[in-house]
Design a protein around this motif. Structure first.
Motif, PDB file in Angstrom:
ATOM      1  N   THR A  22       0.758  -1.071  -0.237  1.00 52.79           N
ATOM      2  CA  THR A  22       0.060   0.029  -0.034  1.00 52.79           C
ATOM      3  C   THR A  22       0.929   1.307   0.106  1.00 52.79           C
ATOM      4  OG1 THR A  22       0.064  -0.148   2.506  1.00 52.79           O
ATOM      5  CG2 THR A  22      -1.812  -1.188   1.009  1.00 52.79           C
ATOM      6  N   TYR A  23       2.117   0.958   0.034  1.00 49.83           N
ATOM      7  CA  TYR A  23       2.870   2.372   0.191  1.00 49.83           C
ATOM      8  C   TYR A  23       3.036   3.300  -1.087  1.00 49.83           C
ATOM      9  CZ  TYR A  23       7.301   5.137   0.252  1.00 49.83           C
ATOM     10  OH  TYR A  23       8.211   5.872   0.021  1.00 49.83           O
ATOM     11  N   VAL A  24       2.601   4.664  -0.806  1.00 50.61           N
ATOM     12  CA  VAL A  24       2.788   5.561  -1.918  1.00 50.61           C
ATOM     13  C   VAL A  24       3.714   6.461  -1.606  1.00 50.61           C
ATOM     14  CG1 VAL A  24       1.406   7.329  -2.933  1.00 50.61           C
ATOM     15  CG2 VAL A  24       0.046   5.191  -2.293  1.00 50.61           C
ATOM     16  N   PRO A  25       4.910   6.736  -2.296  1.00 54.97           N
ATOM     17  CA  PRO A  25       6.092   7.525  -1.881  1.00 54.97           C
ATOM     18  C   PRO A  25       5.401   8.894  -1.840  1.00 54.97           C
ATOM     19  CG  PRO A  25       6.365   6.229  -4.214  1.00 54.97           C
ATOM     20  CD  PRO A  25       4.886   6.066  -3.616  1.00 54.97           C
ATOM     21  N   PRO A  26       6.200   9.687  -1.068  1.00 56.52           N
ATOM     22  CA  PRO A  26       5.917  11.118  -0.914  1.00 56.52           C
ATOM     23  C   PRO A  26       5.568  11.810  -2.367  1.00 56.52           C
ATOM     24  CG  PRO A  26       7.717  10.539   0.347  1.00 56.52           C
ATOM     25  CD  PRO A  26       7.498   9.407  -0.411  1.00 56.52           C
ATOM     26  N   GLY A 178       8.606  -2.054  -7.916  1.00 55.86           N
ATOM     27  CA  GLY A 178       8.163  -2.832  -6.620  1.00 55.86           C
ATOM     28  C   GLY A 178       8.102  -2.055  -5.406  1.00 55.86           C
ATOM     29  N   GLY A 179       7.313  -2.633  -4.728  1.00 53.69           N
ATOM     30  CA  GLY A 179       7.319  -2.305  -3.164  1.00 53.69           C
ATOM     31  C   GLY A 179       6.501  -0.719  -3.000  1.00 53.69           C
ATOM     32  N   VAL A 180       5.652  -0.645  -4.173  1.00 49.98           N
ATOM     33  CA  VAL A 180       4.900   0.651  -4.116  1.00 49.98           C
ATOM     34  C   VAL A 180       3.401   0.304  -4.435  1.00 49.98           C
ATOM     35  CG1 VAL A 180       4.516   3.020  -5.248  1.00 49.98           C
ATOM     36  CG2 VAL A 180       6.859   2.166  -4.629  1.00 49.98           C
ATOM     37  N   SER A 181       2.586   0.514  -4.163  1.00 50.64           N
ATOM     38  CA  SER A 181       1.258   0.420  -4.329  1.00 50.64           C
ATOM     39  C   SER A 181       0.812   0.371  -5.935  1.00 50.64           C
ATOM     40  CB  SER A 181       0.238   1.455  -3.919  1.00 50.64           C
ATOM     41  OG  SER A 181      -0.950   1.793  -4.537  1.00 50.64           O
ATOM     42  N   THR A 182       0.439  -0.492  -6.482  1.00 55.22           N
ATOM     43  CA  THR A 182       0.359  -0.697  -7.926  1.00 55.22           C
ATOM     44  C   THR A 182      -1.034  -0.145  -8.416  1.00 55.22           C
ATOM     45  OG1 THR A 182       0.663  -3.127  -7.605  1.00 55.22           O
ATOM     46  CG2 THR A 182      -0.080  -2.494  -9.398  1.00 55.22           C
TER      47      THR A 182
END
Ligand code: ATP
Length: 482
Positions: A22-26, A178-182
């Protein structure tokens, strides 16, 4: 028999098991000062001009000497100038006209010498000249250029460079990794996408989901090309070029860039390139950056920690990257240094993407002047003011060494690399290290020369240089990469 759509076939299922990401970068800063922030070229920038350049292949176009000769359109000219670029580096002088002439290219130039702009500028120039503009009217976006790189942080950095050069124009770069919300990345794609920067897994995922079409693709760029074609990533690259709609190599331009190219990878890379591709070598292929002073310290396994601490006490708050072999070791050394009151962060493949990006931000800002890293940070990262690289553990492979020490001494600045050499563990690398040192004339004063008294050719050390990674090594590393 019912035929499955291609993206439901096993090779297209890339969604990792486990919790949804679910991670969304700043949100990125929009002000020009942040977008165009750059560090100064160093005292050795002009020495790039003395490096021997060799272009092999038929009928190469003439090199340019200035950015004016590149005939960039007004907006690109402005962003290049705001980025602090006054004069092109050799890989840009030769690479830009080759790409602008529509030729395929395999380019090799030392770390930190401006390979990114060498491919971004001519691509953006052509897209701008053709009046390409991002459109958010379609659910399926069809980029004109795709750039792939092996790690999340590196592809993000390339994206930021593309965004910087394309600033104020209608050309829109997008990044997926990868590692960020698709979902977040799909929304970004749908806003319009001309230049798609991606790590292989996420890129294939987006193609498989029908969000990215390939029929308009004109440029296919492999940064860190030797890594993208070694055993770890080769299947993904073949899948990518075999994806539905992907133009054949005759109908696209394929561009490869790296500081190292083992011979077997060079041979295999030709599969992806037109037969009349050009090979551009700035300096000796696979050589270390000549602006990095390389020192070796003999250690034993158990003395390393104290020696690292002693070393960091002498370097104070200067920015230092410490490379270790394993993720556990990275955590362990970072914790140890923090306990010893050295502000340290760490980056490796087991950390969440949020933590990885925070670590990089803390290192960049100087909040943590020391960053302990695994090979995930060895290639491509361009962090201002990294004065030192410490190889706490030497890598198994010589090319990895060249990339690691290339995190310092960039863009004409000088840097230092100190490597802990444990004869019980590192002897297999000695010969190739001696070869690397002899190429930058650092051998005579170096401790390693005593280990290999007959120079690069003689002696009894096992050679491991110039080869791609053995399978076991690649498999172990894969967790570290995208
Ligand atoms: N012509 C130029 N003038 C001034 N600065 C430049 C120029 N070209 C590149 N730079 C800067 O030099 C730095 C290194 O460039 P870049 O990251 O493209 O190197 P690289 O060759 O790709 O290195 P690596 O092999 O480590 O990936 C960047 O900060 C970039 O903005």
């Amino acid at each position: 028999m019912k035929l499955l759509p291609f993206w439901q076939h096993e090779q297209y299922l890339f969604l990792p098991a486990g919790p949804r990401v679910t991670y969304v970068p700043p949100t990125l800063p929009e002000d020009e000062d942040s977008i165009f922030a750059h560090y100064e070229t160093g005292i050795n920038f002009d020495k790039y001009d003395d490096i021997m350049v060799d272009v092999s292949g038929t009928n190469p176009p003439q090199a340019i000497m200035t950015f004016d000769e590149a005939r960039l359109c007004e907006s690109l000219r402005k962003t290049v100038s705001k980025s602090g670029y006054v004069k092109p580096t050799p890989v840009q002088k030769h690479g830009i006209p080759i790409i602008s002439a529509g030729r395929d290219l395999m380019a090799c130039a030392q770390t930190g010498s401006g390979k990114t702009a060498a491919f971004l500028l001519p691509i953006l120039q052509q897209l701008m000249a053709d009046g390409v503009a991002a459109s958010s009217f379609s659910e399926l976006q069809e980029p004109e250029a795709i750039i792939v790189a092996p790690t999340r942080e590196l592809i993000n950095q390339i994206y930021l460079e593309a965004r910087k050069f394309a600033y104020g124009t209608c050309v829109r770069p997008v990044v997926v990794y990868g590692g960020v919300s698709t979902g977040h990345q799909i929304r970004e794609i749908c806003r319009g996408c001309n230049v798609l920067c991606g790590t292989p897994g996420r890129l294939l995922d987006m193609i498989g989901r029908g969000k990215i079409g390939l029929t308009k693709l004109r440029y296919f760029v492999l940064d860190e090309a030797d890594r993208m074609l070694d055993m770890g990533f080769e299947p993904d690259m073949r899948r990518l070029v075999g994806s539905p709609g992907m133009p054949s190599k005759e109908n696209r331009q394929t561009l490869m860039f790296s500081a190292t190219y083992p011979d077997d990878i060079q041979r295999m890379a030709a599969d992806f390139l037109k037969t009349d591709y050009l090979f551009l070598a700035v300096g000796v292929v696979g050589a270390a950056c000549s602006d990095v002073e390389q020192t070796f310290v003999q250690v034993t396994k158990f003395s390393k920690r104290e020696q690292l601490l002693d070393l960091l006490k002498t370097t104070g708050t200067e920015r230092t990257m410490v490379f270790v072999e394993t993720k556990r070791q990275a955590d362990f050394i970072a914790t140890y240094l923090c306990q010893e009151k050295v502000p340290t962060t760490s980056i490796h493949g087991d950390r969440e993407q949020r933590e990885r990006e925070q670590a990089l931000a803390d290192f960049r800002s100087g909040k943590c002047p020391v960053m302990v890293a695994t090979s995930v940070a060895a290639r491509g990262l361009d962090i201002p003011d990294v004065q030192h690289v410490v190889n706490f553990d030497l890598p198994k492979e010589i090319d990895e060494y060249v990339h690691r020490i290339g995190r310092t001494g960039r863009c004409g600045n000088t840097g230092r690399a100190v490597s802990f050499y444990d004869p019980d563990n590192d002897a297999q690398l000695a010969r190739s290290l001696v070869t690397i040192l002899s190429k930058v004339r650092e051998l005579s004063s170096n401790y390693l020369s005593s280990l290999c008294p007959h120079g690069p050719q003689g002696g009894s050390f096992q050679e491991n240089g110039g080869q791609s990674q053995p399978a076991a090594q690649t498999a172990a590393d894969d967790e570290e990469w995208e």
